[in-house]
Motif scaffolding. Structure first.
Motif, short mmCIF file in Angstrom:
data_model
loop_
_atom_site.label_atom_id
_atom_site.label_comp_id
_atom_site.label_asym_id
_atom_site.label_seq_id
_atom_site.Cartn_x
_atom_site.Cartn_y
_atom_site.Cartn_z
N THR A 19 30.50 60.32 100.50
CA THR A 19 29.62 59.15 100.40
C THR A 19 30.15 57.91 101.09
O THR A 19 29.42 56.93 101.21
CB THR A 19 29.38 58.81 98.91
N CYS A 20 31.42 57.92 101.51
CA CYS A 20 31.98 56.67 102.01
C CYS A 20 33.14 56.93 102.99
O CYS A 20 33.51 58.07 103.25
CB CYS A 20 32.50 55.82 100.85
N GLY A 21 33.69 55.85 103.49
CA GLY A 21 34.80 55.93 104.42
C GLY A 21 36.02 56.61 103.82
O GLY A 21 36.76 57.30 104.52
N HIS A 22 36.24 56.42 102.53
CA HIS A 22 37.36 57.08 101.87
C HIS A 22 37.20 58.60 101.94
O HIS A 22 38.17 59.32 102.17
CB HIS A 22 37.48 56.63 100.41
N CYS A 23 35.98 59.06 101.74
CA CYS A 23 35.70 60.50 101.83
C CYS A 23 36.00 61.02 103.23
O CYS A 23 36.60 62.09 103.39
CB CYS A 23 34.24 60.78 101.48
N VAL A 24 35.58 60.27 104.22
CA VAL A 24 35.84 60.65 105.61
C VAL A 24 37.34 60.79 105.85
O VAL A 24 37.81 61.78 106.41
CB VAL A 24 35.23 59.63 106.59
N LYS A 25 38.10 59.80 105.40
CA LYS A 25 39.56 59.82 105.59
C LYS A 25 40.19 60.99 104.84
O LYS A 25 41.10 61.65 105.35
CB LYS A 25 40.18 58.51 105.12
N ALA A 26 39.72 61.26 103.62
CA ALA A 26 40.30 62.33 102.82
C ALA A 26 40.07 63.69 103.46
O ALA A 26 40.99 64.52 103.55
CB ALA A 26 39.72 62.30 101.41
N VAL A 27 38.84 63.93 103.92
CA VAL A 27 38.52 65.21 104.55
C VAL A 27 39.27 65.35 105.87
O VAL A 27 39.84 66.40 106.16
CB VAL A 27 36.99 65.35 104.74
N THR A 28 39.27 64.29 106.66
CA THR A 28 39.98 64.33 107.95
C THR A 28 41.46 64.61 107.75
O THR A 28 42.05 65.46 108.42
CB THR A 28 39.77 63.01 108.71
N ARG A 29 42.07 63.90 106.81
CA ARG A 29 43.50 64.09 106.53
C ARG A 29 43.79 65.51 106.06
O ARG A 29 44.75 66.14 106.52
CB ARG A 29 43.97 63.08 105.48
N ALA A 30 42.94 66.03 105.18
CA ALA A 30 43.16 67.38 104.66
C ALA A 30 43.11 68.41 105.78
O ALA A 30 43.94 69.33 105.82
CB ALA A 30 42.11 67.71 103.60
N VAL A 55 33.07 63.53 111.30
CA VAL A 55 32.36 63.56 110.03
C VAL A 55 31.05 62.80 110.17
O VAL A 55 31.03 61.66 110.63
CB VAL A 55 33.20 62.95 108.89
N ASP A 56 29.96 63.44 109.78
CA ASP A 56 28.63 62.83 109.77
C ASP A 56 28.23 62.66 108.31
O ASP A 56 27.76 63.61 107.67
CB ASP A 56 27.65 63.75 110.52
N LEU A 57 28.46 61.45 107.77
CA LEU A 57 28.14 61.21 106.36
C LEU A 57 26.67 61.41 106.07
O LEU A 57 26.31 62.06 105.09
CB LEU A 57 28.54 59.79 105.96
N ALA A 58 25.80 60.85 106.91
CA ALA A 58 24.36 60.95 106.67
C ALA A 58 23.89 62.40 106.70
O ALA A 58 23.06 62.81 105.90
CB ALA A 58 23.61 60.12 107.70
N GLY A 59 24.42 63.17 107.63
CA GLY A 59 24.03 64.57 107.76
C GLY A 59 24.82 65.51 106.88
O GLY A 59 24.55 66.71 106.83
N ARG A 60 25.83 64.96 106.18
CA ARG A 60 26.70 65.75 105.30
C ARG A 60 27.32 66.93 106.03
O ARG A 60 27.37 68.05 105.51
CB ARG A 60 25.94 66.21 104.07
N GLN A 61 27.79 66.66 107.24
CA GLN A 61 28.42 67.71 108.02
C GLN A 61 29.77 67.26 108.55
O GLN A 61 29.99 66.08 108.81
CB GLN A 61 27.55 68.13 109.21
N VAL A 62 30.64 68.24 108.70
CA VAL A 62 31.94 68.03 109.32
C VAL A 62 32.06 69.02 110.46
O VAL A 62 31.84 70.21 110.28
CB VAL A 62 33.09 68.24 108.30
N ARG A 63 32.38 68.50 111.65
CA ARG A 63 32.60 69.34 112.82
C ARG A 63 34.09 69.32 113.13
O ARG A 63 34.70 68.25 113.20
CB ARG A 63 31.78 68.83 114.01
N VAL A 64 34.64 70.51 113.32
CA VAL A 64 36.08 70.63 113.52
C VAL A 64 36.37 71.49 114.73
O VAL A 64 35.86 72.60 114.85
CB VAL A 64 36.78 71.27 112.28
N ASN A 65 37.19 70.96 115.62
CA ASN A 65 37.68 71.74 116.75
C ASN A 65 39.13 72.09 116.40
O ASN A 65 40.00 71.22 116.40
CB ASN A 65 37.60 70.93 118.04
N SER A 66 39.36 73.36 116.04
CA SER A 66 40.66 73.79 115.56
C SER A 66 40.88 75.25 115.88
O SER A 66 39.92 76.02 116.01
CB SER A 66 40.74 73.59 114.04
N GLU A 67 42.14 75.64 115.96
CA GLU A 67 42.50 77.04 116.16
C GLU A 67 42.44 77.83 114.86
O GLU A 67 42.46 79.06 114.87
CB GLU A 67 43.92 77.15 116.75
N LEU A 68 42.36 77.13 113.73
CA LEU A 68 42.33 77.81 112.43
C LEU A 68 40.97 78.44 112.19
O LEU A 68 39.95 77.98 112.71
CB LEU A 68 42.62 76.81 111.31
#
Length: 66
Positions: free
Chosen positions: A10-21, A33-46
């Protein structure tokens, strides 16, 4: 690029928490992170399972976008 639907962000803190994790799992991961769309896009080898686990450990309900 992997895309996840994430509930509860819901907020910037959420964005930071998810990004950090995610970046704790893969320091080179690019996270958008797209808060309005409730989506997270990740470019990762995992794989999606590892990334989902990191998001869920932060307390957010998440699934692969489909």
């Amino acid at each position: 690029m992997q895309v996840f639907n994430v509930q509860g962000m819901t907020c910037g803190h959420c964005v930071k928490a998810v990004t950090r994790a995610l970046q704790e799992q893969d320091a080179t991961a690019q996270v958008e992170v797209d808060l309005a769309g409730r989506q997270v896009r990740v470019n990762s080898e995992l794989d999606a399972g590892q990334l989902l686990a990191a998001i869920r450990e932060e307390g957010y309900e998440a699934q692969v976008a489909g």
